[in-house]
Design a protein around this motif. Structure first.
Motif, PDB file in Angstrom:
ATOM      1  N   LYS A 122       0.844  -1.189   0.000  1.00 30.73           N
ATOM      2  CA  LYS A 122       0.000   0.000   0.000  1.00 30.73           C
ATOM      3  C   LYS A 122       0.887   1.250   0.000  1.00 30.73           C
ATOM      4  O   LYS A 122       1.970   1.256   0.566  1.00 30.73           O
ATOM      5  CB  LYS A 122      -0.911  -0.007   1.232  1.00 30.73           C
ATOM      6  CG  LYS A 122      -2.046   0.995   1.195  1.00 30.73           C
ATOM      7  CD  LYS A 122      -2.974   0.827   2.394  1.00 30.73           C
ATOM      8  CE  LYS A 122      -3.819  -0.434   2.280  1.00 30.73           C
ATOM      9  NZ  LYS A 122      -4.827  -0.507   3.364  1.00 30.73           N
ATOM     10  N   HIS A 149       4.385  10.542  -3.198  1.00 30.38           N
ATOM     11  CA  HIS A 149       3.999   9.149  -2.941  1.00 30.38           C
ATOM     12  C   HIS A 149       5.020   8.493  -2.019  1.00 30.38           C
ATOM     13  O   HIS A 149       6.225   8.588  -2.264  1.00 30.38           O
ATOM     14  CB  HIS A 149       3.951   8.341  -4.242  1.00 30.38           C
ATOM     15  CG  HIS A 149       2.816   8.681  -5.148  1.00 30.38           C
ATOM     16  ND1 HIS A 149       2.681   9.908  -5.753  1.00 30.38           N
ATOM     17  CD2 HIS A 149       1.754   7.941  -5.564  1.00 30.38           C
ATOM     18  CE1 HIS A 149       1.584   9.905  -6.503  1.00 30.38           C
ATOM     19  NE2 HIS A 149       1.008   8.726  -6.401  1.00 30.38           N
ATOM     20  N   THR A 177      -4.298  10.096   0.525  1.00 31.57           N
ATOM     21  CA  THR A 177      -5.157   9.006   0.067  1.00 31.57           C
ATOM     22  C   THR A 177      -4.296   7.751   0.017  1.00 31.57           C
ATOM     23  O   THR A 177      -3.152   7.795  -0.452  1.00 31.57           O
ATOM     24  CB  THR A 177      -5.736   9.300  -1.325  1.00 31.57           C
ATOM     25  OG1 THR A 177      -6.655  10.388  -1.229  1.00 31.57           O
ATOM     26  CG2 THR A 177      -6.471   8.090  -1.886  1.00 31.57           C
ATOM     27  N   PHE A 179      -3.702   3.834  -1.405  1.00 29.98           N
ATOM     28  CA  PHE A 179      -4.094   3.031  -2.560  1.00 29.98           C
ATOM     29  C   PHE A 179      -3.200   1.798  -2.674  1.00 29.98           C
ATOM     30  O   PHE A 179      -2.059   1.806  -2.202  1.00 29.98           O
ATOM     31  CB  PHE A 179      -4.053   3.854  -3.849  1.00 29.98           C
ATOM     32  CG  PHE A 179      -2.672   4.326  -4.236  1.00 29.98           C
ATOM     33  CD1 PHE A 179      -1.875   3.590  -5.115  1.00 29.98           C
ATOM     34  CD2 PHE A 179      -2.168   5.521  -3.739  1.00 29.98           C
ATOM     35  CE1 PHE A 179      -0.613   4.021  -5.473  1.00 29.98           C
ATOM     36  CE2 PHE A 179      -0.909   5.965  -4.096  1.00 29.98           C
ATOM     37  CZ  PHE A 179      -0.129   5.203  -4.970  1.00 29.98           C
ATOM     38  N   THR A 181      -0.543  -0.586  -4.089  1.00 23.45           N
ATOM     39  CA  THR A 181       0.639  -0.260  -4.877  1.00 23.45           C
ATOM     40  C   THR A 181       0.562  -0.806  -6.293  1.00 23.45           C
ATOM     41  O   THR A 181       0.865  -0.096  -7.254  1.00 23.45           O
ATOM     42  CB  THR A 181       1.896  -0.810  -4.183  1.00 23.45           C
ATOM     43  OG1 THR A 181       1.971  -0.251  -2.872  1.00 23.45           O
ATOM     44  CG2 THR A 181       3.145  -0.432  -4.942  1.00 23.45           C
ATOM     45  N   LEU A 185      -3.651   4.454  -8.384  1.00 23.72           N
ATOM     46  CA  LEU A 185      -4.799   5.296  -8.071  1.00 23.72           C
ATOM     47  C   LEU A 185      -5.946   5.011  -9.019  1.00 23.72           C
ATOM     48  O   LEU A 185      -5.736   4.740 -10.210  1.00 23.72           O
ATOM     49  CB  LEU A 185      -4.405   6.776  -8.187  1.00 23.72           C
ATOM     50  CG  LEU A 185      -3.541   7.354  -7.068  1.00 23.72           C
ATOM     51  CD1 LEU A 185      -2.938   8.680  -7.494  1.00 23.72           C
ATOM     52  CD2 LEU A 185      -4.364   7.537  -5.801  1.00 23.72           C
ATOM     53  N   ASN A 186      -7.176   5.113  -8.526  1.00 23.23           N
ATOM     54  CA  ASN A 186      -8.348   4.943  -9.371  1.00 23.23           C
ATOM     55  C   ASN A 186      -8.417   6.043 -10.419  1.00 23.23           C
ATOM     56  O   ASN A 186      -8.117   7.210 -10.138  1.00 23.23           O
ATOM     57  CB  ASN A 186      -9.629   4.963  -8.533  1.00 23.23           C
ATOM     58  CG  ASN A 186      -9.776   3.731  -7.677  1.00 23.23           C
ATOM     59  OD1 ASN A 186      -9.274   2.660  -8.007  1.00 23.23           O
ATOM     60  ND2 ASN A 186     -10.476   3.877  -6.551  1.00 23.23           N
ATOM     61  N   GLY A 229      -5.113   9.369 -11.603  1.00 22.96           N
ATOM     62  CA  GLY A 229      -4.883   8.002 -12.035  1.00 22.96           C
ATOM     63  C   GLY A 229      -4.288   7.812 -13.408  1.00 22.96           C
ATOM     64  O   GLY A 229      -4.258   6.690 -13.916  1.00 22.96           O
TER      65      GLY A 229
END
Length: 317
Positions: A122, A149, A177, A179, A181, A185-186, A229
């Motif tokens: 993550k 990140h 946020t 996410f 790995t 990202l969405n 994303g």
């Protein structure tokens, strides 16, 4: 999707170890005025605050700066000479090198880490303009930029414990946020790209800028897509050569629009994000701030040459 896998790296990674590392054209590109930006630690607020219009313009006009790296961003080091490292940035696609964007950074702004230690299931991405990394007892340690990140070690009640070049530190949960790995990202739609960009209205343009301390035109479009994303090329010329071509009458908010000299027939020189209703959200040039403008009646109306879309609608996801 911003893919945070590290398959292109060996067992060791070189990681950016300052809040923002500027990527220079060569080791001779820096000046005395740039000292706060080339040390470790950096003080990007001080560095930008020292600048004046002439020195800022020289970053572009004298071909001094190429791009920037955010804290924790991995690079491939291809050469080390006289305290400088030639790097390739896999997260910033470019025609200059198929592996990623090339340039030079001071070696003291990088740190070598084991890939096994850095690779976690993550990750946390900074979604505030800035977020302070904190020590275990809550003391502020480092001011990080939007879209930084970092791998997640553990979640706590109101903070996230992250792995950094300086060991385990903490970010407030409401500033990030989380996410997976490997999934990234969405992907969001074009309106989300606009929403991400609106928070930077009034921010000064900065040539080569890739952070909330200052963006250039293509760095701004790159970062707003990354936040939603999408990994797109770093430079405007490459951005114009990829994605889906969109005709003027089909433009939607979040699309990229490009501009060229000689009323759109010459060399490409600018990119902005289409805002809707004939407006553009963009980071214009040195001495100006990120703004939303009506294209009608401006030089941009005459120089507009191309539209591209990288985002996907609900029916495409």
């Amino acid at each position: 999707m911003i893919d945070q896998t590290f398959e292109q790296f060996s067992d060791e990674l070189w990681i950016t170890a300052v809040q923002v590392a500027t990527v220079w054209t060569n080791p001779q590109s820096t000046r005395e005025i740039d000292l706060p930006g080339i040390g470790n630690p950096t003080n990007i607020d001080e560095w930008i605050g020292r600048q004046h219009v002439t020195s800022l313009s020289a970053l572009c006009d004298e071909n001094r700066v190429q791009s920037q790296l955010l804290y924790g961003e991995p690079v491939i080091v291809t050469e080390v000479a006289d305290g400088w490292a030639h790097v390739i940035i896999p997260t910033q696609p470019s025609h200059k090198d198929e592996r990623g964007y090339p340039g030079w950074v001071p070696i003291k702004q990088l740190k070598k880490v084991a890939k096994s230690e850095w690779k976690r299931s993550k990750a946390a991405v900074v979604t505030d303009k800035f977020a302070w990394l904190e020590t275990d007892d809550g003391e502020r340690f480092l001011k990080t930029s939007y879209q930084t990140h970092l791998p997640v070690k553990k979640e706590h009640a109101d903070r996230v414990e992250v792995i950094t070049p300086h060991g385990q530190l903490f970010l407030k949960k409401n500033a990030v946020t989380l996410f997976p790995t490997t999934a990234g990202l969405n992907k969001q739609d074009g309106s989300a790209i606009i929403q991400s960009g609106e928070q930077f209205l009034g921010l000064d343009y900065f040539w080569g800028g890739m952070s909330a301390f200052g963006y250039d035109c293509s760095g701004f479009s790159y970062a707003m897509h990354k936040a939603n994303g999408y990994q797109i090329p770093r430079d405007a010329g490459d951005q114009a050569m990829n994605g889906k071509e969109i005709q003027d009458d089909q433009l939607l908010p979040g699309d990229l629009i490009f501009f060229a000299y000689q009323e759109g027939k010459g060399a490409l020189h600018h990119v902005g994000i289409y805002y809707g209703n004939g407006k553009m959200l963009h980071s214009p040039k040195t001495g100006k701030q990120i703004e939303i403008i009506d294209l009608e009646g401006t030089v941009y109306e005459k120089e507009r040459c191309l539209g591209r879309r990288y985002w996907q609608g609900a029916e495409e996801t």
